[in-house]
Design an enzyme around this catalytic site. Structure first.
Site, PDB file in Angstrom:
ATOM      1  CB  ILE A  17      -2.815 -42.728   7.163  1.00  0.00           C
ATOM      2  CG1 ILE A  17      -3.562 -43.995   7.565  1.00  0.00           C
ATOM      3  CG2 ILE A  17      -3.011 -41.625   8.198  1.00  0.00           C
ATOM      4  CD1 ILE A  17      -3.029 -44.657   8.832  1.00  0.00           C
ATOM      5  CG  ASP A  71       3.148 -31.737  -2.092  1.00  0.00           C
ATOM      6  OD1 ASP A  71       2.148 -31.575  -1.355  1.00  0.00           O
ATOM      7  OD2 ASP A  71       3.709 -30.807  -2.698  1.00  0.00           O
ATOM      8  CG  ASN A  99      -4.192 -37.278  10.015  1.00  0.00           C
ATOM      9  OD1 ASN A  99      -4.778 -37.045  11.075  1.00  0.00           O
ATOM     10  ND2 ASN A  99      -2.866 -37.225   9.915  1.00  0.00           N
ATOM     11  CE  LYS A 194      -8.749 -29.621  10.773  1.00  0.00           C
ATOM     12  NZ  LYS A 194      -8.167 -30.788  10.074  1.00  0.00           N
TER      13      LYS A 194
HETATM   14  N1  LIG Z   1      -3.519 -32.558  17.448  1.00  0.00           N
HETATM   15  C1  LIG Z   1      -4.699 -32.076  17.808  1.00  0.00           C
HETATM   16  O1  LIG Z   1      -4.907 -31.653  18.957  1.00  0.00           O
HETATM   17  C2  LIG Z   1      -5.824 -32.049  16.812  1.00  0.00           C
HETATM   18  C3  LIG Z   1      -7.102 -31.694  17.259  1.00  0.00           C
HETATM   19  C4  LIG Z   1      -8.140 -31.657  16.332  1.00  0.00           C
HETATM   20  C5  LIG Z   1      -7.906 -31.987  15.014  1.00  0.00           C
HETATM   21  N2  LIG Z   1      -6.642 -32.320  14.626  1.00  0.00           N
HETATM   22  C6  LIG Z   1      -6.433 -32.648  13.217  1.00  0.00           C
HETATM   23  O2  LIG Z   1      -5.844 -33.939  13.143  1.00  0.00           O
HETATM   24  C7  LIG Z   1      -4.980 -33.993  12.013  1.00  0.00           C
HETATM   25  C8  LIG Z   1      -3.583 -34.437  12.449  1.00  0.00           C
HETATM   26  O3  LIG Z   1      -3.093 -33.503  13.400  1.00  0.00           O
HETATM   27  P1  LIG Z   1      -1.676 -33.670  14.078  1.00  0.00           P
HETATM   28  O4  LIG Z   1      -1.759 -33.003  15.390  1.00  0.00           O
HETATM   29  O5  LIG Z   1      -1.254 -35.074  13.991  1.00  0.00           O
HETATM   30  O6  LIG Z   1      -0.786 -32.759  13.125  1.00  0.00           O
HETATM   31  P2  LIG Z   1       0.745 -32.955  12.693  1.00  0.00           P
HETATM   32  O7  LIG Z   1       1.219 -31.601  12.264  1.00  0.00           O
HETATM   33  O8  LIG Z   1       1.495 -33.701  13.734  1.00  0.00           O
HETATM   34  O9  LIG Z   1       0.621 -33.899  11.403  1.00  0.00           O
HETATM   35  C9  LIG Z   1       0.234 -33.418  10.159  1.00  0.00           C
HETATM   36  C10 LIG Z   1       1.106 -34.092   9.117  1.00  0.00           C
HETATM   37  O10 LIG Z   1       0.709 -33.651   7.806  1.00  0.00           O
HETATM   38  C11 LIG Z   1       1.873 -33.601   7.021  1.00  0.00           C
HETATM   39  N3  LIG Z   1       1.715 -32.754   5.827  1.00  0.00           N
HETATM   40  C12 LIG Z   1       1.664 -31.404   5.755  1.00  0.00           C
HETATM   41  N4  LIG Z   1       1.580 -31.006   4.486  1.00  0.00           N
HETATM   42  C13 LIG Z   1       1.563 -32.136   3.719  1.00  0.00           C
HETATM   43  C14 LIG Z   1       1.512 -32.371   2.320  1.00  0.00           C
HETATM   44  N5  LIG Z   1       1.450 -31.361   1.436  1.00  0.00           N
HETATM   45  N6  LIG Z   1       1.525 -33.647   1.867  1.00  0.00           N
HETATM   46  C15 LIG Z   1       1.610 -34.697   2.761  1.00  0.00           C
HETATM   47  N7  LIG Z   1       1.679 -34.523   4.089  1.00  0.00           N
HETATM   48  C16 LIG Z   1       1.654 -33.257   4.567  1.00  0.00           C
HETATM   49  C17 LIG Z   1       2.939 -33.040   7.964  1.00  0.00           C
HETATM   50  O11 LIG Z   1       4.254 -33.321   7.488  1.00  0.00           O
HETATM   51  C18 LIG Z   1       2.600 -33.744   9.270  1.00  0.00           C
HETATM   52  O12 LIG Z   1       3.373 -34.927   9.463  1.00  0.00           O
HETATM   53  C19 LIG Z   1      -5.003 -32.604  11.378  1.00  0.00           C
HETATM   54  O13 LIG Z   1      -5.945 -32.583  10.331  1.00  0.00           O
HETATM   55  C20 LIG Z   1      -5.451 -31.724  12.517  1.00  0.00           C
HETATM   56  O14 LIG Z   1      -6.057 -30.531  12.095  1.00  0.00           O
HETATM   57  C21 LIG Z   1      -5.597 -32.367  15.481  1.00  0.00           C
END
Ligand SMILES: NC(=O)c1ccc[n+]([C@@H]2O[C@H](COP(=O)([O-])OP(=O)(O)OC[C@H]3O[C@@H](n4cnc5c(N)ncnc54)[C@H](O)[C@@H]3O)[C@@H](O)[C@H]2O)c1
Length: 279
Positions: A17, A71, A99, A194
């Site tokens: 993940i 990363d 994700n 997206k």
């Molecule tokens: N939260 C929402 O309401 C929502 C709604 C629709 C879609 N999404 C999508 O769901 C997914 C998760 O969203 P979330 O709310 O949990 O976001 P979040 O910001 O809590 O989690 C994203 C994670 O990605 C990590 N990340 C960033 N750059 C990285 C890299 N270079 N390498 C490895 N990890 C990296 C961050 O450290 C973070 O922990 C995203 O793709 C987001 O667009 C979220």
């Protein structure tokens, strides 16, 4: 012939993940663990990664949870992670959930156009966000997909958004008393990433279909995460169900998507947005 409940089982399945320490990544991990699988969490944020893995290991056992500071914009970082995952679990990944994403924060100069606006959007910011959301997903597919194809089994799930289907309604981001051309907006990168993930999904879904690797997208709507009430009041009228999602509300859908329960689903998008995208 498996029973329906057996088709949802993730026993002996290993899921990678990306962004696994984030709000939803943690929930995807919980879902997979609850369905009997194991997880490897890849994230840049070491502190959150450690806190999440400590909790999940205490609940589900150290042998089923691995957390690696990774990363995903770097192919080398991803292949190092893959090697560690394979040596820890003694098998290759059965499931990849793309994700990870960057949630951009802009520091606007007083009187200048907000940087989120298309006209002012910095190229470096565009490149940074695409390098995680889109290029990072491609690199993760390139890193984990070939072994899935070689073993004849695998599921790749790309986490898109309702905004991978529709354009943002910029009215919900408006600030009172601010001129139209100075209003903050949902950035263009979000739509580009997206929608791009939908293209990646269809491409991969045909590329390895005969090798037994399925690829689908998930389009969740906004999750309530202590947003200001005025934002919630502007967003919820756009959603037929009249509310944002609860943070645990996608877990069963994730299990469906990465298990044999969805064995004939390929190249599709599962939309979980309270109906927002049909309006
Ligand atoms: N939260 C929402 O309401 C929502 C709604 C629709 C879609 N999404 C999508 O769901 C997914 C998760 O969203 P979330 O709310 O949990 O976001 P979040 O910001 O809590 O989690 C994203 C994670 O990605 C990590 N990340 C960033 N750059 C990285 C890299 N270079 N390498 C490895 N990890 C990296 C961050 O450290 C973070 O922990 C995203 O793709 C987001 O667009 C979220």
């Amino acid at each position: 012939m498996k029973t329906v409940m057996e088709m949802f089982s993730l026993k002996d399945r290993l899921a990678v993940i990306t962004g696994g320490a984030g709000l939803l990544g943690t929930k995807h991990a919980e879902a997979i663990l609850e369905a009997g699988g194991s997880v490897a969490l890849l994230d840049l944020n070491r502190d959150r990664l450690l806190a999440t893995s400590d909790r999940l290991r205490a609940q589900h056992g150290t042998e089923r949870v691995l957390a690696l500071a990774t990363d995903i914009t770097s192919g080398k970082s991803l292949s190092d992670a893959r090697d560690k995952i394979e040596s820890y679990f003694k098998k290759n990944a059965d499931i990849l959930i793309n994700n990870a994403a960057i949630d951009p924060k802009f520091e606007n100069k007083p009187g200048a156009k907000p940087l989120s606006r298309l006209e002012a959007f910095p190229l470096e910011q565009w490149n940074l966000e695409l390098s995680v959301g889109l290029t990072g997903s491609f690199l993760a597919v390139q890193t984990f997909g070939p072994k899935m194809a070689a073993t004849g089994r695998g599921v790749i799930l790309n986490i898109a958004s309702d905004l991978g289907l529709i354009s943002p309604d910029q009215r919900i981001y408006r600030q009172p008393g601010v001129a139209d051309d100075m209003q903050p907006v949902k950035p263009v990168t979000y739509s580009a990433i997206k929608h791009g993930l939908m293209g990646l999904t269809k491409y991969v879904a045909t590329y390895w279909a005969k090798e037994g690797v399925r690829c689908n997208a998930f389009a969740p709507g906004g999750v309530f995460n202590n947003h200001p009430q005025e934002f919630v009041d502007k967003l919820t009228p756009l959603i037929p169900m009249g509310r944002m999602a609860n943070v645990d509300e996608y877990k069963a859908a994730i299990v469906f998507l990465v298990s044999d329960a969805s064995s004939y689903m390929n190249g599709a998008t599962l939309v979980f947005d309270g109906g927002r995208s049909i309006m």
